[in-house]
Write a protein that holds these residues in place. Structure first.
Motif, PDB file in Angstrom:
ATOM      1  N   ASP A 190      -6.319   0.808  11.707  1.00 50.51           N
ATOM      2  CA  ASP A 190      -6.594   1.007  10.285  1.00 50.51           C
ATOM      3  C   ASP A 190      -8.117   1.151  10.166  1.00 50.51           C
ATOM      4  N   SER A 191      -8.593   2.157   9.414  1.00 50.92           N
ATOM      5  CA  SER A 191     -10.028   2.501   9.499  1.00 50.92           C
ATOM      6  C   SER A 191     -10.933   1.323   9.131  1.00 50.92           C
ATOM      7  N   GLU A 192     -10.542   0.550   8.111  1.00 48.60           N
ATOM      8  CA  GLU A 192     -11.387  -0.558   7.672  1.00 48.60           C
ATOM      9  C   GLU A 192     -11.453  -1.648   8.746  1.00 48.60           C
ATOM     10  N   LYS A 248      -4.751  -1.520  -0.246  1.00 52.98           N
ATOM     11  CA  LYS A 248      -5.884  -2.432  -0.040  1.00 52.98           C
ATOM     12  C   LYS A 248      -5.390  -3.869   0.001  1.00 52.98           C
ATOM     13  N   GLU A 308      -4.055  -4.500   3.274  1.00 49.76           N
ATOM     14  CA  GLU A 308      -5.170  -4.571   4.232  1.00 49.76           C
ATOM     15  C   GLU A 308      -5.914  -5.906   4.179  1.00 49.76           C
TER      16      GLU A 308
HETATM   17 MG    MG Z   1      -7.017   1.684   5.764  1.00 49.34          MG
END
Ligand code: MG
Ligand code: NAD
Length: 392
Positions: free
Chosen positions: A152-154, A221, A224
């Motif tokens: 996941d990019s974050e 979000k 996440e």
């Molecule tokens: Mg993400």
């Protein structure tokens, strides 16, 4: 050096495609040895023609013969398999060294867990498995020595900003950025008539339909925040969310000395996947460098938690603990699927999730069975409440 053999689960999806793109750039170093998909046999066979894996797995058992025949008539020696059990056996066995877990939804839990238990290098995109059973997945990885590389990019950004990818005592807070989705700045009244086509048209990222809707509701979000809690071991109050519409800064780590480290890059998942494949080294991903002068500016604002209730609900579920995150996730999957089919309105998604959380008080999740039971109960409750929300 033998190439790292990679199982790509969810190969026909958005993350699967990005993973195969990075793999194909490094034939000496990486090879796709197992490709797995849900239902689309033709797309899976086409990927097998391109990547020549040893094994191909289709989730839907009814499609086994079509897969076997398709591989044969394409002249491939790739072996056909069907079903989740066959997939888990391949993931755990010696057909692969690394696993890209990119099946969408709770359907990815068993194979993610199988990779963790088998001590594989686990490139984890399937955030729903951590939301549903994060303690179990993390404990399994610890016991078997599996290395989890968040995709996941974050979370990949946080991993890159933390020494050795782990939390130290000097970390004060983690901050996830959110693009705000396609409806940033709108109020609730403006959200009432949103169509599925509008909701999946994400301004910055190209992704599968489910996560695109989750981004539009801000549930993504919320999921996440829960994912970050499991991956890095911090509480809700030390995981911040800031809206950043350009999607160039992916996450930040605040240290006790006043330093904030951030990771930046174009919104393209191949960077996170390349980090996952090569860490602690780095390899080319096909993503061009970030030209900050061309982009010109980086904006930040607070999320609107009243309009986008899903982020609030996810934080409440994390605080409630036990089965609450699994209930949140399952009710959301049911509601998003019904929304995508045009059966319910956009604002019914948070309403259905909230009602499932209220109806099913949290119980302890000490086993996989308990997680599955919470998931099943929430699906049942959410499915029953669909009729009350049905669109005229
Ligand atoms: Mg993400
Ligand atoms: P997608 O819808 O594009 O692809 C989903 C893949 O899962 C497909 O290959 C599909 O065939 C497969 N699949 C579905 N049900 C299955 C089942 N029961 N068994 C086996 N395979 C099944 O989704 P995506 O956008 O690639 O997202 C995949 C996962 O990665 C999700 O958990 C998502 O939250 C996460 N993720 C995606 C992105 C992104 O940029 N797309 C970013 C971060 C995290």
């Amino acid at each position: 050096m033998k190439p790292q053999r990679v199982a790509v689960l969810g190969a026909t999806g958005s993350i699967g495609g990005s993973a195969l793109d990075v793999i194909a750039r490094h034939p000496q170093r990486l090879s796709a040895s197992v490709l797995a998909a849900g239902r689309n046999v033709d797309a899976l066979v086409a990927l097998c023609v391109q990547h020549r894996p040893a094994h191909a797995v289709i989730a839907d058992s009814a499609a086994y013969a079509a897969l076997r025949d398709g591989l044969r008539s394409a002249g491939l020696s790739t072996r056909a398999h069907a079903g989740d059990e066959a997939l888990c056996a391949l993931v755990a066995g010696d057909a692969c060294d690394s696993v890209v877990a990119a099946i969408v939804g709770a359907a990815g839990l068993d194979s993610t867990l199988a990779a963790a238990r088998a001590g594989k290098r686990l490139l984890l995109a399937n955030k729903e498995s951590l939301v549903m059973a994060g303690d179990l997945v993390m404990a399994a990885a610890r016991e078997a020595g599996a290395c989890i590389l968040p995709v996941d990019s974050e979370h990949n950004a946080l991993f890159q900003c933390l020494p050795d990818g782990r939390l130290g005592a000097a970390v004060e807070r983690l901050v996830l950025t959110a693009s705000g989705g396609p409806f940033r700045g709108r109020d609730r009244a403006a959200l009432a008539a949103i169509t599925p086509a509008q909701a999946v048209a994400h301004p910055k990222w190209s992704m599968g339909p489910k996560i695109s809707v989750d981004s539009a509701t801000l549930m993504n979000k919320g999921l996440e925040v829960i994912e970050a809690h499991h991956l890095f071991g911090l509480g809700n109050d030390r995981i911040g969310v800031v809206v950043h519409p350009q999607s160039l800064v992916h996450a930040l780590v605040e240290y006790t000395d006043g330093s904030t480290l951030a990771q930046l890059g174009l919104p393209d998942m191949r960077t996170a996947l390349a980090v996952g494949f090569a860490w602690p080294e780095r390899i080319a991903s096909g993503v061009p460098p970030l030209d900050l002068i061309a982009h010109g500016r980086l904006d930040f604002e607070a999320p609107d938690m009243d309009t986008f209730a899903c982020l609030r609900l996810a934080r409440e579920a994390l605080d409630a603990g036990g089965s609450a995150p699994a209930v949140l996730n399952a009710a959301n999957e049911v509601a998003v699927s019904a929304f995508l089919q045009g059966r319910i309105a956009f604002l019914s998604i948070p309403a259905i999730v909230e009602s499932a959380l209220a109806a099913l008080p949290p119980v302890e999740i000490a086993s996989l069975e308990a997680a599955r039971e919470a998931d099943a109960q929430a699906r049942h409750h959410a499915t029953r409440s669909l009729s009350r929300h049905a669109r005229a």
